[in-house]
Structures are given as structure tokens and as C-alpha cells.
Design a protein around this motif. Structure first.
Motif, PDB file in Angstrom:
ATOM      1  N   UNK A 418       0.851  -1.187   0.000  1.00  0.00           N
ATOM      2  CA  UNK A 418       0.000   0.000   0.000  1.00  0.00           C
ATOM      3  C   UNK A 418       0.892   1.244   0.000  1.00  0.00           C
ATOM      4  N   UNK A 419       0.595   2.173  -0.877  1.00  0.00           N
ATOM      5  CA  UNK A 419       1.397   3.397  -0.967  1.00  0.00           C
ATOM      6  C   UNK A 419       1.207   4.263   0.276  1.00  0.00           C
ATOM      7  N   UNK A 420       2.333   4.674   0.869  1.00  0.00           N
ATOM      8  CA  UNK A 420       2.281   5.548   2.039  1.00  0.00           C
ATOM      9  C   UNK A 420       2.914   6.903   1.757  1.00  0.00           C
ATOM     10  N   UNK A 421       3.671   7.017   0.676  1.00  0.00           N
ATOM     11  CA  UNK A 421       4.302   8.291   0.338  1.00  0.00           C
ATOM     12  C   UNK A 421       4.691   8.257  -1.127  1.00  0.00           C
ATOM     13  N   UNK A 422       4.835   9.435  -1.714  1.00  0.00           N
ATOM     14  CA  UNK A 422       5.241   9.538  -3.110  1.00  0.00           C
ATOM     15  C   UNK A 422       5.911  10.882  -3.324  1.00  0.00           C
ATOM     16  N   UNK A 423       6.509  11.035  -4.477  1.00  0.00           N
ATOM     17  CA  UNK A 423       7.186  12.287  -4.801  1.00  0.00           C
ATOM     18  C   UNK A 423       7.696  12.254  -6.221  1.00  0.00           C
ATOM     19  N   UNK A 424       8.337  13.341  -6.616  1.00  0.00           N
ATOM     20  CA  UNK A 424       8.908  13.437  -7.949  1.00  0.00           C
ATOM     21  C   UNK A 424      10.339  13.941  -7.859  1.00  0.00           C
ATOM     22  N   UNK A 433      16.840  24.203  -1.197  1.00  0.00           N
ATOM     23  CA  UNK A 433      15.884  24.643  -0.179  1.00  0.00           C
ATOM     24  C   UNK A 433      16.461  25.847   0.550  1.00  0.00           C
ATOM     25  N   UNK A 434      15.574  26.769   0.898  1.00  0.00           N
ATOM     26  CA  UNK A 434      15.993  28.024   1.519  1.00  0.00           C
ATOM     27  C   UNK A 434      15.599  28.035   2.990  1.00  0.00           C
ATOM     28  N   UNK A 435      16.526  27.696   3.894  1.00  0.00           N
ATOM     29  CA  UNK A 435      16.176  27.694   5.322  1.00  0.00           C
ATOM     30  C   UNK A 435      16.047  29.100   5.914  1.00  0.00           C
ATOM     31  N   UNK A 445      13.209  25.511 -11.077  1.00  0.00           N
ATOM     32  CA  UNK A 445      11.857  24.983 -11.277  1.00  0.00           C
ATOM     33  C   UNK A 445      11.213  24.813  -9.902  1.00  0.00           C
ATOM     34  N   UNK A 446      10.177  25.572  -9.593  1.00  0.00           N
ATOM     35  CA  UNK A 446       9.552  25.480  -8.259  1.00  0.00           C
ATOM     36  C   UNK A 446       8.975  24.086  -8.020  1.00  0.00           C
ATOM     37  N   UNK A 447       9.108  23.616  -6.802  1.00  0.00           N
ATOM     38  CA  UNK A 447       8.569  22.323  -6.413  1.00  0.00           C
ATOM     39  C   UNK A 447       8.364  22.307  -4.910  1.00  0.00           C
ATOM     40  N   UNK A 448       8.031  21.172  -4.374  1.00  0.00           N
ATOM     41  CA  UNK A 448       7.856  21.007  -2.927  1.00  0.00           C
ATOM     42  C   UNK A 448       8.721  19.845  -2.470  1.00  0.00           C
ATOM     43  N   UNK A 449       9.528  20.088  -1.446  1.00  0.00           N
ATOM     44  CA  UNK A 449      10.373  19.025  -0.898  1.00  0.00           C
ATOM     45  C   UNK A 449       9.450  17.940  -0.330  1.00  0.00           C
ATOM     46  N   UNK A 450       9.583  16.676  -0.774  1.00  0.00           N
ATOM     47  CA  UNK A 450       8.574  15.656  -0.456  1.00  0.00           C
ATOM     48  C   UNK A 450       8.550  15.197   0.991  1.00  0.00           C
ATOM     49  N   UNK A 452       9.242  16.958   4.042  1.00  0.00           N
ATOM     50  CA  UNK A 452       8.662  17.880   5.025  1.00  0.00           C
ATOM     51  C   UNK A 452       7.763  18.930   4.373  1.00  0.00           C
ATOM     52  N   UNK A 453       7.490  18.755   3.060  1.00  0.00           N
ATOM     53  CA  UNK A 453       6.603  19.663   2.331  1.00  0.00           C
ATOM     54  C   UNK A 453       7.068  21.115   2.392  1.00  0.00           C
ATOM     55  N   UNK A 454       8.362  21.323   2.242  1.00  0.00           N
ATOM     56  CA  UNK A 454       8.930  22.670   2.244  1.00  0.00           C
ATOM     57  C   UNK A 454       9.055  23.170   0.810  1.00  0.00           C
ATOM     58  N   UNK A 455       8.942  24.499   0.594  1.00  0.00           N
ATOM     59  CA  UNK A 455       9.145  25.032  -0.760  1.00  0.00           C
ATOM     60  C   UNK A 455      10.590  24.822  -1.204  1.00  0.00           C
ATOM     61  N   UNK A 456      10.765  24.439  -2.461  1.00  0.00           N
ATOM     62  CA  UNK A 456      12.100  24.150  -2.971  1.00  0.00           C
ATOM     63  C   UNK A 456      12.115  24.400  -4.472  1.00  0.00           C
ATOM     64  N   UNK A 457      13.331  24.286  -5.057  1.00  0.00           N
ATOM     65  CA  UNK A 457      13.512  24.526  -6.486  1.00  0.00           C
ATOM     66  C   UNK A 457      14.494  23.493  -7.038  1.00  0.00           C
ATOM     67  N   UNK A 458      14.228  23.043  -8.250  1.00  0.00           N
ATOM     68  CA  UNK A 458      15.186  22.194  -8.958  1.00  0.00           C
ATOM     69  C   UNK A 458      16.132  23.084  -9.753  1.00  0.00           C
ATOM     70  N   UNK A 459      17.430  22.935  -9.498  1.00  0.00           N
ATOM     71  CA  UNK A 459      18.417  23.798 -10.147  1.00  0.00           C
ATOM     72  C   UNK A 459      19.500  22.940 -10.781  1.00  0.00           C
ATOM     73  N   UNK A 460      20.243  23.539 -11.705  1.00  0.00           N
ATOM     74  CA  UNK A 460      21.377  22.848 -12.318  1.00  0.00           C
ATOM     75  C   UNK A 460      22.497  23.838 -12.602  1.00  0.00           C
ATOM     76  N   UNK A 461      23.697  23.332 -12.799  1.00  0.00           N
ATOM     77  CA  UNK A 461      24.839  24.120 -13.269  1.00  0.00           C
ATOM     78  C   UNK A 461      25.174  25.317 -12.403  1.00  0.00           C
ATOM     79  N   UNK A 462      25.259  26.483 -13.048  1.00  0.00           N
ATOM     80  CA  UNK A 462      25.676  27.706 -12.362  1.00  0.00           C
ATOM     81  C   UNK A 462      24.674  28.115 -11.288  1.00  0.00           C
ATOM     82  N   UNK A 463      23.387  27.830 -11.505  1.00  0.00           N
ATOM     83  CA  UNK A 463      22.379  28.189 -10.489  1.00  0.00           C
ATOM     84  C   UNK A 463      22.637  27.452  -9.186  1.00  0.00           C
TER      85      UNK A 463
END
Length: 690
Positions: A418-424, A433-435, A445-450, A452-463
Motif C-alpha cells: 500500500x502506498x504511504x508516500x510519493x514524490x517526484x 531549499x531556503x532555510x 523549477x519550483x517544487x515542494x520538498x517531499x 517535510x513539504x517545504x518550498x524548494x527549487x530544482x536547479x542545475x549548473x551555475x544556479x
């Protein structure tokens, strides 16, 4: 018999020295002249060795059973070339090279040395152009395909290991076998060049012997030109045939060996099985040959005889096929009847559910592939070790598999199916993540950290470098998944702790502390009753690593009361230091919020004993006000930078925890008896609904 056995054992013990000596002896054959009789012996030995090697390849079922073949190919090639040099020395020096070479020359030439030369050249060309090139190409392609398939096969082995289908020893054996298979085909690709060079050397030696022998016979021995040409041509062709026949056998063995990758049995069994599987082909071939045999210009009797053999073979095979089909249908009918009688047994496999599994989308498979830098499988093994070290729980191997029904970047964590958690996740990106709660602009790319459900972003390279310099917390995809899994394991640890896991943990304790186990089990408590106490502890994230202390506390308390709630409180008091240590602040203080005495009295009076344990029965409106007030106090304490713990009396603690656990699962509830005397307690809030 005993003497023969002892001799065989001694030869086996010194086989490495014997083989080394034989190889050195082969090299010495190039230097030391051989008498004709000894040369005959070595030539017959060379042909016998080639025959044995070819027969071995026919009886192997897979290439690795004869993995020494590439090295053996080099040694046998060197042996034949050394014999070529020795025979050339005799042919040019004495005009004779022993009975074996002379017999081969006379038999093949048959009075016409031009025919003999043509036969020798044809044999050499067949070996060089057809067999050697073909086997070399097969070995090259086999090596390439084996190397390309290694990452996928290694991932499959690691997945089977993590899922518990194979042991570590079996996984190690499969990895070694996979590496040996790749090395074998690579070696065969190079070893085929030895046979090619041997064929070229045979042609060169043939020309040298004929021309050199002709000159020596005419000039030095005074022989007539025709006689010299005839004599030295016969000897040279005989020498070439004696060398090329074992070379042809060994090159044929090489071709057989590298083409046995898909075989199921020995060479002979495969041929008989697969030829006999097509009786209709035999029938069609017999009919076609029968038609051709009726043509007047053809050898009618011979063709019609072969056609009759094919038709008779087709009839026998068809009869056998019908017989096997009938036997198979009867066997299936018997099996169906047995299956029908044993139908309850056949459904047992459907009750097997994995305790813990992770399903991943197609795009996340790279996280498990070591060749692409994926380290998820190693991370999962580390999670199991971490759970054992921190929580004291035994986590079974975690099954991970792809699910084409999931989104490409999605994953799902399941407990008991039975599924208890999921994410991408986004492979190739990092999660930032910005503490500090900064208002920083960057390409992400805005997203949610799976977890603790905190706001987060997917970044690459120089970012990524930019946000790291500005105080962001940046983690890779595997870390995100592993962190989420670890939190799920802590949250659902009590569900993963079954009776079998409890038994295995207790067996570990029994090895060094048998007294407490023998006193407690089975006379005073059963495994199921101990399991309930341990589950109560894990449900509130209390580590059960110190099982000796836990079992001793249970043994002390069970004499008074066998109620799991009572025993849980007894164990918590014994683990007081372990429990409070997790909530101490930087200065070693325990920051708590308390219940108003009147509220605590109301809760205590409302406690009722149910089949699921003690539970406070309050009015819904009172419960709602209580939860709202607790939320306000907890938020106020959290804003002050403290980690709040709710403190109450021992009698109220567990029922009150059950009341609020659905709405405030992360709020720790401790009793006064669970705080050691040397811990400083600071109360900074009180919960009241008046």
C-alpha cells in the motif's frame, strides 16, 4: 591401483611446474635438432591434441567451461610452428623428415604433386578465410555485446540482492562470472589472430621448403631437376598437411566454442534435438529430391535413395511428435486435476507481500545504474544500517522496481503493498531549499520538498553554485529519495516490526545475555506480547536498540501487570536518558510545555479502558479547543527557537498521546517519571482551554 592414484595425485600437485616445463620444451624445439623418429612422435601428438581439443568443445555447454582455450590456442600454435621449423631443418638438411610426413605426402599427392599443392592451398585458405575470420568476428561481436550488457546485468544482480532473491555470495559469484565472460570473448577475439598468423606462416614455409629444397637437391646433392622437385615437393606438402590438419581442428574448435552462447546442451544433443524438431522440413526435402531424382540426366538411384531416407525420417519424427503431444496432453490433464484438487495451495503465493518496496518511473532508473553514476542501491543499504544503528530495527532488503504506470519522474514508497508516500525527482538536477526564507531570484523549477513539504527549487549548473553561496541547502536526487524513505521508516517502524523480526532480534540478545531471555520467554510472555510493547515504543520513535534494558524492564513489570500499556511505561522509565537526550537543547535544558492542572484532571477523569487501551473520552468541542490551544502554544515556543515537549503526569501521558497523535504526530509527550533527576527542565508554556 594405490600406486597409480598416488602418481596421479603427485602429477596434479605439480601440474603448474610440469606445464611450465612443457612450454619451455616447446621453445627449445626451435633450437635443438630433432631426429626423424622423435619428430614423428611430436607430429602425432600435435594431431591428437587438436582432435581432443575439438571434441572437448563439442561436449561443453557454455564457453566458460573451457575458459583456458585462448591461452591453449597460443601454446598449440607455438608447438606447431616449432615442429614446422624442426621438419624444415630435416627436409632441407637431409632430404627426409620421418615416416609421418612422407606418408602424408605420398597419400595426398598420389603421384601428382601439383594436385597435392592445390589441396594444401585449399585447406589453408579454408582455415584462413572462412573459419578463422568467422570465429574472430563472432568473438569480437560477443565481446562487444557482453561489455555493452554488463551495466544492465550488474543492475539486475544488485536488484536481486536488495530484494533478497539471492545472497551476497551468489551476487559476488554472478558478478565474477559476468566479468570472466567479457574477458573470455575479448581474449578469443585476440587469440583468433594466432590461427591467422599460423596459416600465413604455413604458406610461407611451403614456398621456402619447395624452392630451398629444389636448389639444395640440384646444387648440393646433384639430383636431377625433376627428381629434386618431386621429392622435396612431396615432403613439403606432407609437412604442411601434418601441421595444417591439427591447426584446422583447433580453429574449428575455436569457432564451435564462441558460437555456443545460446546452446542448451552439448553440440551433438543440440543438433539432434533441433533437427528432429522439424519433421515437415524433412518431408518437403524428400519430395523435392524425389522430383529431382526423376530427371533422366541425374544419378537417379543415388538421389532417390537420399529422398527415401528423408521421407522415412520425416515419418518417424512425425510419429514421435504425435506421441509426445499425446503424452503432454495427458500430463497436462493430470496436472490440471491435481491443481484442481490442490487449488487452495496454489493461491498461497498471492498472500506474499513485500514489507517495503519502492516503485520508480522510467526516467529514474538511471539512479540505480552504477555505470551512469547512480548510487541509489548503495544508499538503500546505508539506510538499513542507519535504521539498525539509530532505531534498533531490522529492515528487510528493500525491493526497488520500475513501474511504467507511474509518471517518468515519480516514485512511490509502499508498505505491505500500500502506498504511504510519493514524490517526484528530476535526474540531472539538484534540489535547493531556503532555510533562511530569502527573496532570491534565480533560474529554478519550483517544487515542494517531499519529506517535510517545504518550498524548494530544482536547479542545475551555475544556479546550483549561486544558491549554495547564498545559504541554500542543495542535495541530489538520491539524497531526496533516501531522506524521504528514512523519515517513512521512522514513522512506520512499528508496522515493519513483525514477530519474525522480534524473534531474530531476541536471538541476537540471547547469544550474549541468555538469562533475561530465558526468564522472560516463553514462561512469562510470548513473542506477540513483547512485539506489542516494542511497537508502542517505535510508534513514538523511541529507539529499541537497547533490547537488554527493555527486556529486563518488561521482566520486572510483568510480575505485576501484563497490560502492554503498563509495560510500555515501565520500559520508557528505564530508557529515560535515551528518550530525553533526543529533546535536549543546546545548553542541556529540556524545554517543555505543560497541561493546566485543571485540564489534566479533566483528562484523567475522562480516561476509559477500551479494547485498544486507555483512551480519554471528551466532547468533540472540547477536543477541538484543546488541539487549537496546543497548536498556538507549540507555534509560540517554536518561534523562540526551542524544540517543545509536552510534559504531563504518568497516568495521563499515554491516553493523552493517543488523543492528539492523529493531529500532532510530531509532538513528543513525556511523563515526569521519564525525566532523569540531573536534567534541568524549563517550562515556557501552559495549555489551558478555560
Amino acid at each position: 591401483m594405490a600406486a597409480q592414484t598416488s602418481l596421479a595425485a603427485n602429477l596434479k600437485n605439480y601440474s603448474d611446474l610440469i606445464i611450465a616445463g612443457l612450454v619451455i620444451g616447446i621453445v627449445l624445439l626451435i633450437i635443438i635438432p630433432l631426429p626423424p623418429g622423435l619428430l614423428d612422435f611430436f607430429l602425432i601428438l600435435s594431431m591428437s591434441l587438436g582432435l581432443v581439443i575439438m571434441l572437448i568443445t563439442m561436449f561443453t555447454t557454455e564457453p566458460l567451461q573451457f575458459s583456458i582455450f585462448p591461452s591453449l590456442l597460443l601454446v598449440t600454435t607455438l608447438f606447431r610452428l616449432s615442429l614446422n621449423i624442426a621438419s624444415t631443418r630435416l627436409i632441407l638438411g637431409e632430404g627426409a623428415a620421418g615416416k609421418v610426413i612422407e606418408a602424408f605426402g605420398q597419400f595426398v599427392v598420389g603421384g601428382n604433386y601439383v594436385v597435392g599443392a592445390v589441396v594444401f592451398i585449399i585447406i589453408t585458405v579454408i582455415q584462413f578465410v572462412v573459419i578463422t575470420n568467422g570465429s574472430g568476428r563472432v568473438a569480437e561481436v560477443g565481446a562487444r555485446f557482453t561489455l555493452d550488457a554488463m551495466p544492465g546485468k550488474q543492475m539486475s544482480i544488485d536488484a536481486d540482492l536488495n530484494s533478497g532473491l539471492i545472497t551476497e555470495d551468489e551476487a559476488r559469484y554472478k558478478r565474477e562470472r559476468l566479468q570472466r565472460e567479457a574477458d573470455f570473448f575479448g581474449s578469443m577475439d585476440g587469440a583468433s589472430k594466432f590461427v591467422r598468423g599460423d596459416a600465413i606462416a604455413g604458406i610461407v614455409i611451403l614456398l621456402i621448403n619447395i624452392l630451398g629444397g629444389f636448389v639444395i637437391g640440384v646444387v648440393q646433392m646433384g639430383m636431377p631437376m625433376a627428381e629434386a622437385l618431386r621429392k622435396f615437393t612431396i615432403l613439403t606438402i606432407g609437412d604442411g598437411l601434418v601441421a595444417q590438419i591439427p591447426a584446422l581442428l583447433i580453429s574449428t574448435a575455436a569457432g564451435i566454442l564462441v558460437t555456443r552462447a545460446t546452446s542448451e546442451g552439448t553440440f551433438g544433443k543440440d543438433i539432434s534435438k533441433q533437427f528432429s524438431a522439424f519433421p515437415k522440413v524433412m518431408l518437403l526435402g524428400g519430395i523435392i529430391l524425389g522430383v529431382i531424382g526423376c530427371i533422366p540426366a541425374m544419378p537417379n538411384l543415388l538421389i532417390l535413395s537420399i529422398a527415401g531416407v528423408l521421407l522415412y525420417t520425416s515419418r518417424i519424427l512425425t510419429r514421435e511428435e504425435k506421441k509426445k503431444k499425446m503424452e503432454q496432453e495427458q500430463a497436462e490433464a493430470v496436472k490440471a486435476q491435481q491443481t484442481q484438487r490442490r487449488e487452495p495451495e496454489n493461491v498461497f503465493t498471492y498472500f506474499q507481500v513485500d514489507p517495503l518496496e519502492i516503485e520508480i518511473g522510467y526516467n529514474l532508473i538511471s539512479l540505480t545504474d552504477e555505470s551512469q553514476g547512480g548510487d541509489l542501491l548503495q544508499r538503500l543499504a546505508a539506510v538499513r544500517r542507519q535504521c539498525a544503528a539509530e532505531m534498533g530495527i531490522l529492515v528487510r532488503p528493500i525491493r526497488i522496481r520500475d513501474n511504467m504506470q507511474l509518471a517518468y519522474n515519480a516514485y512511490s514508497i509502499k508498505i505491505r503493498g500500500v502506498e504511504v508516500a510519493s514524490g517526484e525527482l528530476m535526474p540531472g538536477h539538484h534540489l535547493a531549499m531556503d532555510p533562511l526564507g530569502q527573496d532570491l531570484k534565480f533560474n529554478g523549477i519550483p517544487t515542494t520538498e517531499p519529506t517535510f513539504n517545504l518550498p524548494a527549487w530544482w536547479v542545475t549548473g551555475q544556479d546550483r553554485e549561486f544558491v549554495e553561496l547564498n545559504g541554500f541547502t542543495v542535495v541530489d536526487c538520491s539524497t531526496v529519495l533516501v531522506t524521504h524513505l528514512t523519515e517513512i521508516l521512522k514513522q512506520y517502524a512499528h508496522e515493519l516490526l513483525g514477530r519474525q523480526e522480534v524473534k531474530e532480534l531476541i536471538d541476537v540478545v540471547k547469544e550474549k545475555n541468555p538469562a533475561v531471555v530465558e526468564e522472560l520467554i516463553p514462561d512469562m510472555m510470548s513473542l506477540g506480547e513483547i512485539q506489542k510493547v516494542l511497537q508502542n515504543l517505535l510508534k513514538e520513535r523511541v529507539p529499541i536498540r537497547d533490547l537488554v534494558t527493555i527486556l529486563e524492564a518488561i521482566a520486572d513489570g510483568v510480575r505485576l501487570n501484563k497490560d502492554p500499556d503498563y509495560l510500555t511505561d515501565m520500559v520508557r522509565q528505564s530508557l529515560a536518558r535515551t528518550i530525553t537526550q533526543r529533546y535536549l537543547g543546546d545548553q542541556g535544558k529540556l524545554t517543555v510545555i505543560t497541561l493546566h492542572p485543571k485540564l489534566e484532571q479533566n483528562i484523567q477523569e475522562a480516561i476509559q479502558q477500551t479494547q485498544f487501551g486507555a483512551y480519554p473520552v471528551l466532547e468533540p468541542q472540547t477536543v477541538r479547543k484543546l488541539l487549537e490551544k496546543i497548536n498556538v502554544v507549540v507555534e509560540d515556543v517554536t518561534l523562540r527557537g526551542a524544540n517543545p515537549v509536552l510534559l504531563c503526569s504518568p497516568r495521563v501521558r499515554l491516553p493523552f498521546r493517543r488523543l492528539i497523535e492523529r493531529y500532532l504526530p510530531n509532538l513528543a509527550v513525556l511523563s515526569l517519571n521519564e525525566i532523569p533527576a540531573n536534567i534541568e527542565v524549563e517550562a515556557i508554556g501552559t495549555v489551558s482551554i478555560d
